[in-house]
Design an enzyme around this catalytic site. Structure first.
Site, PDB file in Angstrom:
ATOM      1  N   ARG A  30      40.893  51.792  32.368  1.00 55.32           N
ATOM      2  CA  ARG A  30      41.696  51.226  33.471  1.00 55.32           C
ATOM      3  C   ARG A  30      43.142  51.239  33.000  1.00 55.32           C
ATOM      4  O   ARG A  30      43.485  50.550  32.040  1.00 55.32           O
ATOM      5  CB  ARG A  30      41.243  49.801  33.784  1.00 55.32           C
ATOM      6  CG  ARG A  30      42.229  49.076  34.683  1.00 55.32           C
ATOM      7  CD  ARG A  30      41.706  47.744  35.194  1.00 55.32           C
ATOM      8  NE  ARG A  30      40.664  47.932  36.181  1.00 55.32           N
ATOM      9  CZ  ARG A  30      40.218  46.980  36.992  1.00 55.32           C
ATOM     10  NH1 ARG A  30      40.733  45.772  36.940  1.00 55.32           N
ATOM     11  NH2 ARG A  30      39.259  47.235  37.866  1.00 55.32           N
ATOM     12  N   HIS A  68      40.424  54.245  42.595  1.00 55.12           N
ATOM     13  CA  HIS A  68      39.408  53.313  42.075  1.00 55.12           C
ATOM     14  C   HIS A  68      38.020  53.809  42.525  1.00 55.12           C
ATOM     15  O   HIS A  68      37.365  53.197  43.371  1.00 55.12           O
ATOM     16  CB  HIS A  68      39.695  51.901  42.610  1.00 55.12           C
ATOM     17  CG  HIS A  68      38.985  50.810  41.871  1.00 55.12           C
ATOM     18  ND1 HIS A  68      38.238  51.013  40.729  1.00 55.12           N
ATOM     19  CD2 HIS A  68      38.914  49.466  42.117  1.00 55.12           C
ATOM     20  CE1 HIS A  68      37.748  49.861  40.308  1.00 55.12           C
ATOM     21  NE2 HIS A  68      38.137  48.913  41.129  1.00 55.12           N
ATOM     22  N   GLN A 105      34.605  51.596  42.437  1.00 50.30           N
ATOM     23  CA  GLN A 105      34.556  50.582  43.487  1.00 50.30           C
ATOM     24  C   GLN A 105      34.011  51.198  44.776  1.00 50.30           C
ATOM     25  O   GLN A 105      33.173  50.591  45.463  1.00 50.30           O
ATOM     26  CB  GLN A 105      35.975  50.029  43.729  1.00 50.30           C
ATOM     27  CG  GLN A 105      36.064  49.026  44.842  1.00 50.30           C
ATOM     28  CD  GLN A 105      35.404  47.700  44.511  1.00 50.30           C
ATOM     29  OE1 GLN A 105      35.671  47.114  43.484  1.00 50.30           O
ATOM     30  NE2 GLN A 105      34.528  47.221  45.388  1.00 50.30           N
ATOM     31  N   ASP A 146      42.311  45.015  51.106  1.00 50.46           N
ATOM     32  CA  ASP A 146      42.611  44.857  49.677  1.00 50.46           C
ATOM     33  C   ASP A 146      43.887  44.018  49.590  1.00 50.46           C
ATOM     34  O   ASP A 146      44.579  43.817  50.602  1.00 50.46           O
ATOM     35  CB  ASP A 146      42.814  46.256  49.055  1.00 50.46           C
ATOM     36  CG  ASP A 146      43.075  46.209  47.547  1.00 50.46           C
ATOM     37  OD1 ASP A 146      42.805  45.175  46.906  1.00 50.46           O
ATOM     38  OD2 ASP A 146      43.559  47.239  47.011  1.00 50.46           O
ATOM     39  N   CYS A 181      37.462  44.482  47.961  1.00 50.77           N
ATOM     40  CA  CYS A 181      37.050  44.840  46.601  1.00 50.77           C
ATOM     41  C   CYS A 181      37.131  43.663  45.640  1.00 50.77           C
ATOM     42  O   CYS A 181      36.456  43.663  44.611  1.00 50.77           O
ATOM     43  CB  CYS A 181      37.899  45.997  46.092  1.00 50.77           C
ATOM     44  SG  CYS A 181      39.671  45.660  46.210  1.00 50.77           S
ATOM     45  N   ARG A 212      28.613  46.802  42.276  1.00 51.40           N
ATOM     46  CA  ARG A 212      29.344  47.451  41.185  1.00 51.40           C
ATOM     47  C   ARG A 212      28.376  47.734  40.029  1.00 51.40           C
ATOM     48  O   ARG A 212      28.406  48.788  39.406  1.00 51.40           O
ATOM     49  CB  ARG A 212      30.496  46.556  40.678  1.00 51.40           C
ATOM     50  CG  ARG A 212      31.609  46.299  41.670  1.00 51.40           C
ATOM     51  CD  ARG A 212      32.382  47.556  42.013  1.00 51.40           C
ATOM     52  NE  ARG A 212      32.961  48.198  40.842  1.00 51.40           N
ATOM     53  CZ  ARG A 212      34.112  47.847  40.266  1.00 51.40           C
ATOM     54  NH1 ARG A 212      34.825  46.865  40.762  1.00 51.40           N
ATOM     55  NH2 ARG A 212      34.568  48.511  39.209  1.00 51.40           N
TER      56      ARG A 212
HETATM   57  N1  NVA Z   1      44.646  47.316  44.647  1.00 52.46           N
HETATM   58  C1  NVA Z   1      44.133  46.365  43.685  1.00 52.46           C
HETATM   59  C2  NVA Z   1      42.673  46.603  43.451  1.00 52.46           C
HETATM   60  C3  NVA Z   1      42.028  45.624  42.510  1.00 52.46           C
HETATM   61  C4  NVA Z   1      40.581  45.899  42.287  1.00 52.46           C
HETATM   62  C5  NVA Z   1      44.927  46.506  42.391  1.00 52.46           C
HETATM   63  O1  NVA Z   1      45.188  47.641  41.985  1.00 52.46           O
HETATM   64  O2  NVA Z   1      45.300  45.483  41.813  1.00 52.46           O
HETATM   65  N1   CP Z   2      37.246  45.074  42.145  1.00 54.75           N
HETATM   66  C1   CP Z   2      37.584  45.137  40.856  1.00 54.75           C
HETATM   67  O1   CP Z   2      37.773  46.212  40.284  1.00 54.75           O
HETATM   68  O2   CP Z   2      37.629  43.937  40.217  1.00 54.75           O
HETATM   69  P1   CP Z   2      38.257  43.686  38.779  1.00 54.75           P
HETATM   70  O3   CP Z   2      39.721  43.982  38.876  1.00 54.75           O
HETATM   71  O4   CP Z   2      37.979  42.224  38.496  1.00 54.75           O
HETATM   72  O5   CP Z   2      37.578  44.594  37.785  1.00 54.75           O
END
Ligand code: NVA
Ligand code: CP
Length: 307
Positions: free
Chosen positions: A103, A130, A133, A224, A263, A291
């Site tokens: 990540r 992502h 997800q 989101d 998400c 997930r």
């Molecule tokens: N768009 C959000 C998704 C989190 C799972 C982010 O990137 O923070």
């Molecule tokens: N939805 C998601 O990816 O959650 P986290 O950021 O907690 O991993």
């Protein structure tokens, strides 16, 4: 078959359908108390530059449930770009473990890791995409509405979730309507790729600035956060700009049969109200659960003996 799981559009549709079938099967098996030990002795490294609850826990628990284990790497420990390059990190990890989840802020870093690694690299979220997800999301939709028939509306920021939903829907031939402000439309490059895929798959993609138009009569309303990880300084401006895109009871009145998805984590009172997030139409915890099952299917496909 691709070595890595970085972008849904890199994968043939039939492979994604097979992973979704396996995810459903793994969930049923788990409910029946069975956990196939398909990754016995395998190790997965997990590198997170950003916070995570769901992705971290579901990959770690998923590996344990399949008979393997997971190793959490912190960015300050590894120092990609400061202590050594992404490529050198990837080459070393490839000698010790069977897979890597990463990540990162920059999507390029995940691409560099995948390019240099001889082991599979799985995108655990970047500023662009992502994909894991979305596999869990599609599994969740399919539990309520046949995926091919589902009209999915995405409302909010045209960022990583919107991008992966677009590429996933375009690859699998689904219906997705995206409503964003003009200033925060999805990346034109991702839209172009999605439209090219849709021409071949029969996916029905729609673009709008009007959330009411997008959700009208749909089966799924997806949103989101307005301020993603790393954008915290823009938070006040974004709260103003995205206000007309809140998923609340008034918006859902135009989609009386829709399930609500997010998400998570949610910024309650911003992109979604408590009433909707905690309401009877919310399936966000099914998404979070899936997930685990969807990623177990991905892990088996990428790390398992039949890859
Ligand atoms: N768009 C959000 C998704 C989190 C799972 C982010 O990137 O923070
Ligand atoms: N939805 C998601 O990816 O959650 P986290 O950021 O907690 O991993």
């Amino acid at each position: 078959m691709p070595k890595d799981f970085v972008c849904l559009a890199d994968w043939p549709a039939q492979e994604l359908w097979a992973m979704l079938d396996r995810a459903r099967e793994l969930k049923q098996l788990d409910r029946a108390g069975q956990r196939p030990q398909t990754l016995q002795g395998c190790a997965l490294a997990m590198f997170f530059e950003k916070p995570s609850l769901r992705t971290h826990v579901t990959f770690e628990a998923g590996m344990t449930q399949l008979g393997g284990n997971a190793i959490l790497l912190r960015p300050e420990q590894v120092g990609i770009g400061t202590r050594e390059s992404a490529a050198d990190v990837a080459r070393n990890l490839s000698r010790w473990v069977d897979g890597l989840v990463a990540r990162t802020f920059s999507h390029t870093v995940v691409e560099e890791l995948a390019e240099a690694a001889t082991i599979p690299v799985i995108n655990g979220l970047t500023d662009l995409l992502h994909p894991c997800q979305v596999m869990a999301d599609f599994q969740t939709v399919a539990e309520r509405v046949p995926l091919k028939d589902a009209a999915i509306a995405y409302v909010g920021d045209g960022f990583n979730m919107a991008h992966s939903l677009m590429l996933g829907a375009a690859t699998l031939g689904l219906e997705l309507r995206v409503a964003t402000p003009t200033s925060h439309r999805p990346s034109p490059r991702i839209r172009k790729r999605a439209e090219a895929l849709a021409a071949a798959s029969g996916a029905r993609l729609g673009w709008s600035e009007d959330p009411r138009e997008a959700v009208a009569g749909c089966d799924i309303v997806y949103t989101d956060v307005w301020t993603s990880m790393g954008q915290e300084e823009e938070s006040a401006r974004r709260r103003q700009l995205f206000a007309p895109y809140q998923v609340n009871a008034a918006l859902l009145a135009g989609a009386p049969d829709a399930w609500v998805m997010h998400c998570l984590p949610a910024h309650r009172g911003e992109e979604i109200t408590d009433e909707v997030l905690d309401g009877e139409r919310s399936i966000v915890l099914d998404q979070a659960e899936n997930r685990l099952h969807a990623q177990k299917a991905i892990l088996e496909r990428l790390l398992g003996p039949e890859r």
